[in-house]
Design a protein around this motif. Structure first.
Motif, PDB file in Angstrom:
ATOM      1  N   ALA A 216      15.809  20.967  -6.283  1.00 38.53           N
ATOM      2  CA  ALA A 216      15.352  21.690  -5.093  1.00 38.53           C
ATOM      3  C   ALA A 216      16.511  22.519  -4.578  1.00 38.53           C
ATOM      4  CB  ALA A 216      14.861  20.710  -4.031  1.00 38.53           C
ATOM      5  N   GLU A 217      16.267  23.269  -3.516  1.00 38.52           N
ATOM      6  CA  GLU A 217      17.347  24.039  -2.902  1.00 38.52           C
ATOM      7  C   GLU A 217      17.277  23.842  -1.407  1.00 38.52           C
ATOM      8  OE1 GLU A 217      16.804  27.348  -1.172  1.00 38.52           O
ATOM      9  OE2 GLU A 217      14.718  26.676  -1.134  1.00 38.52           O
ATOM     10  N   ASN A 218      18.420  23.431  -0.850  1.00 37.45           N
ATOM     11  CA  ASN A 218      18.465  23.167   0.590  1.00 37.45           C
ATOM     12  C   ASN A 218      19.921  22.927   0.979  1.00 37.45           C
ATOM     13  OD1 ASN A 218      17.635  22.456   3.271  1.00 37.45           O
ATOM     14  ND2 ASN A 218      15.692  21.734   2.420  1.00 37.45           N
ATOM     15  N   ASN A 219      20.133  22.606   2.248  1.00 38.50           N
ATOM     16  CA  ASN A 219      21.480  22.289   2.715  1.00 38.50           C
ATOM     17  C   ASN A 219      21.787  20.806   2.508  1.00 38.50           C
ATOM     18  OD1 ASN A 219      20.499  20.791   5.135  1.00 38.50           O
ATOM     19  ND2 ASN A 219      19.742  22.805   5.691  1.00 38.50           N
ATOM     20  N   GLU A 220      22.995  20.416   2.876  1.00 43.63           N
ATOM     21  CA  GLU A 220      23.454  19.040   2.620  1.00 43.63           C
ATOM     22  C   GLU A 220      22.664  17.986   3.392  1.00 43.63           C
ATOM     23  OE1 GLU A 220      27.188  21.731   2.607  1.00 43.63           O
ATOM     24  OE2 GLU A 220      25.293  21.559   3.718  1.00 43.63           O
ATOM     25  N   LEU A 221      22.112  18.345   4.543  1.00 41.95           N
ATOM     26  CA  LEU A 221      21.417  17.345   5.350  1.00 41.95           C
ATOM     27  C   LEU A 221      20.206  16.766   4.650  1.00 41.95           C
ATOM     28  CD1 LEU A 221      23.290  18.640   7.517  1.00 41.95           C
ATOM     29  CD2 LEU A 221      21.445  18.251   9.153  1.00 41.95           C
ATOM     30  N   ALA A 222      19.584  17.560   3.774  1.00 41.07           N
ATOM     31  CA  ALA A 222      18.406  17.059   3.065  1.00 41.07           C
ATOM     32  C   ALA A 222      18.759  15.874   2.168  1.00 41.07           C
ATOM     33  CB  ALA A 222      17.779  18.175   2.233  1.00 41.07           C
ATOM     34  N   ILE A 224      20.681  13.403   2.863  1.00 44.19           N
ATOM     35  CA  ILE A 224      20.769  12.168   3.647  1.00 44.19           C
ATOM     36  C   ILE A 224      19.545  11.972   4.532  1.00 44.19           C
ATOM     37  CG2 ILE A 224      22.104  10.924   5.390  1.00 44.19           C
ATOM     38  CD1 ILE A 224      23.409  11.128   2.617  1.00 44.19           C
ATOM     39  N   ASN A 225      19.262  12.942   5.387  1.00 41.26           N
ATOM     40  CA  ASN A 225      18.167  12.782   6.347  1.00 41.26           C
ATOM     41  C   ASN A 225      16.821  12.593   5.669  1.00 41.26           C
ATOM     42  OD1 ASN A 225      20.099  13.098   8.279  1.00 41.26           O
ATOM     43  ND2 ASN A 225      19.369  15.048   9.060  1.00 41.26           N
ATOM     44  N   ASN A 226      16.655  13.225   4.520  1.00 39.83           N
ATOM     45  CA  ASN A 226      15.392  13.106   3.791  1.00 39.83           C
ATOM     46  C   ASN A 226      15.552  12.310   2.495  1.00 39.83           C
ATOM     47  OD1 ASN A 226      15.569  16.059   5.150  1.00 39.83           O
ATOM     48  ND2 ASN A 226      13.571  15.108   5.509  1.00 39.83           N
ATOM     49  N   LYS A 227      16.760  11.737   2.313  1.00 36.58           N
ATOM     50  CA  LYS A 227      17.059  10.811   1.219  1.00 36.58           C
ATOM     51  C   LYS A 227      16.967  11.426  -0.174  1.00 36.58           C
ATOM     52  CE  LYS A 227      15.650   6.801   3.975  1.00 36.58           C
ATOM     53  NZ  LYS A 227      14.830   5.572   4.045  1.00 36.58           N
ATOM     54  N   HIS A 228      17.049  12.752  -0.261  1.00 34.91           N
ATOM     55  CA  HIS A 228      16.983  13.390  -1.575  1.00 34.91           C
ATOM     56  C   HIS A 228      18.170  12.996  -2.449  1.00 34.91           C
ATOM     57  CE1 HIS A 228      14.284  16.855   0.119  1.00 34.91           C
ATOM     58  NE2 HIS A 228      13.747  15.653   0.251  1.00 34.91           N
ATOM     59  N   LYS A 289      27.560  15.342   3.820  1.00 30.40           N
ATOM     60  CA  LYS A 289      28.242  15.470   2.533  1.00 30.40           C
ATOM     61  C   LYS A 289      29.023  14.190   2.210  1.00 30.40           C
ATOM     62  CE  LYS A 289      31.461  18.386  -0.049  1.00 30.40           C
ATOM     63  NZ  LYS A 289      32.355  19.568  -0.020  1.00 30.40           N
ATOM     64  N   GLU A 290      29.722  13.670   3.192  1.00 33.14           N
ATOM     65  CA  GLU A 290      30.508  12.452   2.975  1.00 33.14           C
ATOM     66  C   GLU A 290      29.607  11.262   2.639  1.00 33.14           C
ATOM     67  OE1 GLU A 290      32.738  12.122   6.562  1.00 33.14           O
ATOM     68  OE2 GLU A 290      34.065  13.817   6.093  1.00 33.14           O
ATOM     69  N   LYS A 291      28.491  11.151   3.324  1.00 34.30           N
ATOM     70  CA  LYS A 291      27.555  10.049   3.047  1.00 34.30           C
ATOM     71  C   LYS A 291      26.928  10.212   1.663  1.00 34.30           C
ATOM     72  CE  LYS A 291      26.264   8.849   7.801  1.00 34.30           C
ATOM     73  NZ  LYS A 291      25.161   8.798   8.792  1.00 34.30           N
ATOM     74  N   ALA A 292      26.647  11.461   1.291  1.00 37.88           N
ATOM     75  CA  ALA A 292      26.060  11.717  -0.022  1.00 37.88           C
ATOM     76  C   ALA A 292      27.037  11.349  -1.133  1.00 37.88           C
ATOM     77  CB  ALA A 292      25.639  13.182  -0.134  1.00 37.88           C
ATOM     78  N   GLU A 293      28.304  11.675  -0.937  1.00 34.52           N
ATOM     79  CA  GLU A 293      29.325  11.306  -1.918  1.00 34.52           C
ATOM     80  C   GLU A 293      29.403   9.787  -2.071  1.00 34.52           C
ATOM     81  OE1 GLU A 293      32.592  14.925  -1.777  1.00 34.52           O
ATOM     82  OE2 GLU A 293      32.627  13.421  -0.168  1.00 34.52           O
ATOM     83  N   ALA A 294      29.264   9.088  -0.957  1.00 35.94           N
ATOM     84  CA  ALA A 294      29.324   7.616  -0.990  1.00 35.94           C
ATOM     85  C   ALA A 294      28.148   7.018  -1.757  1.00 35.94           C
ATOM     86  CB  ALA A 294      29.352   7.068   0.439  1.00 35.94           C
ATOM     87  N   MET A 295      27.017   7.729  -1.798  1.00 35.44           N
ATOM     88  CA  MET A 295      25.856   7.229  -2.532  1.00 35.44           C
ATOM     89  C   MET A 295      25.822   7.748  -3.975  1.00 35.44           C
ATOM     90  SD  MET A 295      22.424   9.307  -1.369  1.00 35.44           S
ATOM     91  CE  MET A 295      22.294   8.530   0.237  1.00 35.44           C
ATOM     92  N   GLY A 296      26.879   8.481  -4.368  1.00 35.59           N
ATOM     93  CA  GLY A 296      26.980   8.897  -5.763  1.00 35.59           C
ATOM     94  C   GLY A 296      26.653  10.337  -6.067  1.00 35.59           C
ATOM     95  N   VAL A 297      26.392  11.138  -5.053  1.00 30.67           N
ATOM     96  CA  VAL A 297      26.136  12.565  -5.289  1.00 30.67           C
ATOM     97  C   VAL A 297      27.466  13.263  -5.577  1.00 30.67           C
ATOM     98  CG1 VAL A 297      25.265  14.723  -4.304  1.00 30.67           C
ATOM     99  CG2 VAL A 297      24.109  12.556  -3.788  1.00 30.67           C
ATOM    100  N   LYS A 298      27.473  14.101  -6.609  1.00 30.10           N
ATOM    101  CA  LYS A 298      28.663  14.878  -6.931  1.00 30.10           C
ATOM    102  C   LYS A 298      28.444  16.337  -6.551  1.00 30.10           C
ATOM    103  CE  LYS A 298      30.322  11.876 -10.640  1.00 30.10           C
ATOM    104  NZ  LYS A 298      30.754  11.792 -12.063  1.00 30.10           N
ATOM    105  N   PHE A 299      29.499  16.963  -6.025  1.00 35.04           N
ATOM    106  CA  PHE A 299      29.418  18.348  -5.561  1.00 35.04           C
ATOM    107  C   PHE A 299      30.202  19.254  -6.503  1.00 35.04           C
ATOM    108  CE2 PHE A 299      28.328  15.762  -1.982  1.00 35.04           C
ATOM    109  CZ  PHE A 299      27.362  16.493  -1.302  1.00 35.04           C
ATOM    110  N   TYR A 300      29.596  20.401  -6.807  1.00 28.95           N
ATOM    111  CA  TYR A 300      30.176  21.338  -7.765  1.00 28.95           C
ATOM    112  C   TYR A 300      30.305  22.717  -7.112  1.00 28.95           C
ATOM    113  CZ  TYR A 300      28.612  17.605 -10.869  1.00 28.95           C
ATOM    114  OH  TYR A 300      28.396  16.374 -11.454  1.00 28.95           O
ATOM    115  N   TYR A 301      31.287  23.500  -7.586  1.00 27.47           N
ATOM    116  CA  TYR A 301      31.598  24.791  -6.977  1.00 27.47           C
ATOM    117  C   TYR A 301      31.634  25.890  -8.042  1.00 27.47           C
ATOM    118  CZ  TYR A 301      32.846  21.727  -3.146  1.00 27.47           C
ATOM    119  OH  TYR A 301      32.803  20.761  -2.162  1.00 27.47           O
TER     120      TYR A 301
END
Length: 350
Positions: A216-222, A224-228, A289-301
């Motif tokens: 999907a495409e969205n901002n970082e809040l999705a 965590i807030n929507n558990k994606h 972003k920090e919470k997502a990293e803690a759950m295993g999400v990796k960020f790429y640039y």
């Protein structure tokens, strides 16, 4: 979301003739209270919901309780497109809607929705705060039964996926990516080689989980807030869009239901909510972003230039019509002014 809650909310809207005005005690005396219904698709922890709670407080205090604001988050009144349609009839008074939904009503919103039309967050914010650019856009849907009141920062939209890491446009080939119901968003992903899949925001989690979509495409809040982030572990900052969400108001609310004084209070409250949401946004995005990293999400640039180059023909397509080109030119002029200003500052500092 709970089915029972949605059914209850929809029944409430169906009874608009009974619920538009209620009775309450104000200063010890029974008086009629005007009910103003607000619909949005975010959960109770989202900055937009918190901003609307401030909106509610402002309106109810300034009207001494004569206006009762009722907020329905989590798409309780249906998907955003349905809520906007309800606002046209006056069954819902205010809706927070994305550009993908609004562009179906006027092409001016399509221009704002073009990928990579904004150079930076500074450019994005200055455009949205420039009345000369934005007020005509807000008013462009008046004949459709609603107008824009203000905007909420929805951050920078990026692509996140369940399996494949996106580092260049070719990585998207063949992937089913959820987009808002928007011709512009569909064409953007088609230009990148993906298979755009429009669906309601509330269905995205299940779609990711069951492999109906690959991302999907969205901002970082999705995440965590929507558990994606529980199911999509790869988030790529391709930065294709800096899109606001727009708080729209039914024209029947502003012109018929409320007095002029009450309508002005609603407009003031909208501006206040905008300022409040802006303060919360950056902090919320970083925390997500920090919470997502803690759950295993990796960020790429990835390098965004190859993505930008894929959009040249799309920009040309959407600037053929005179009104659209006028909005486009104003936005680009603002961007050029900012670039020149910043270059001048850097030159002086050297």
């Amino acid at each position: 979301m709970k089915l029972g809650k949605r059914i209850t909310a929809l029944l409430l809207v169906a009874a608009v003739g009974l619920g538009a005005v209620g009775c309450s005690k104000v200063n010890g005396e029974e008086t009629q209270v005007k009910v103003v219904r607000v619909a949005h698709g975010q959960n109770e922890e989202h900055p937009q919901h918190k901003a609307m709670l401030e909106f509610e407080k402002y309106v109810e205090e300034k009207t001494n309780g004569a206006v009762d604001v009722q907020i329905f988050p989590n798409e309780l009144l249906g998907a955003t497109a349905q809520a906007v349609e309800l606002s046209q009839t006056g069954a819902v008074d205010l809706v927070i809607a994305g550009l993908g939904t609004l562009e179906a009503f006027n092409d001016c919103y399509t221009v704002l929705n073009l990928p990579y039309i904004m150079d930076s967050t500074e450019h994005y914010h200055e455009v949205m705060n420039d009345e000369e650019i934005i007020k005509p856009v807000y008013e462009s849907t008046k004949d459709s039964g609603f107008v824009g009141l203000t905007w909420f920062d929805a951050g920078v939209r990026n692509i996140y996926t369940t399996k494949k890491v996106i580092m260049e446009p070719d990585d998207l080939k063949g992937l089913k990516i959820r987009v808002q119901t928007s011709p512009t968003n569909v064409k953007m992903l088609e230009a990148l080689g993906a298979s755009p899949t429009p669906m309601s925001f509330g269905e995205v989690y299940t779609g990711l989980q069951q492999n109906v979509i690959d991302g999907a495409e969205n901002n970082e809040l999705a995440l965590i807030n929507n558990k994606h982030g529980e199911v999509a572990k790869h988030y790529s900052y391709n930065m294709h869009a800096m899109l606001p969400d727009i708080l729209i108001a039914s024209t029947s609310l502003l012109e018929d239901k409320l007095t002029e004084e009450e309508a002005q209070i609603v407009r003031e409250a909208a501006n206040y909510a905008n300022e409040y949401e802006m303060e919360l946004w950056d902090e919320a995005a970083q925390e997500a972003k920090e919470k997502a990293e803690a759950m295993g999400v990796k960020f790429y640039y990835p390098d965004i230039k190859p993505f930008q180059e894929k959009m040249v023909s799309l920009h040309a397509e959407y600037t053929q019509e005179e009104d659209m080109k006028a909005v486009y030119d104003k936005i680009r002029k603002k961007g050029d002014e900012i670039l020149a200003k910043n270059a001048s500052i850097e030159s002086k500092e050297e």
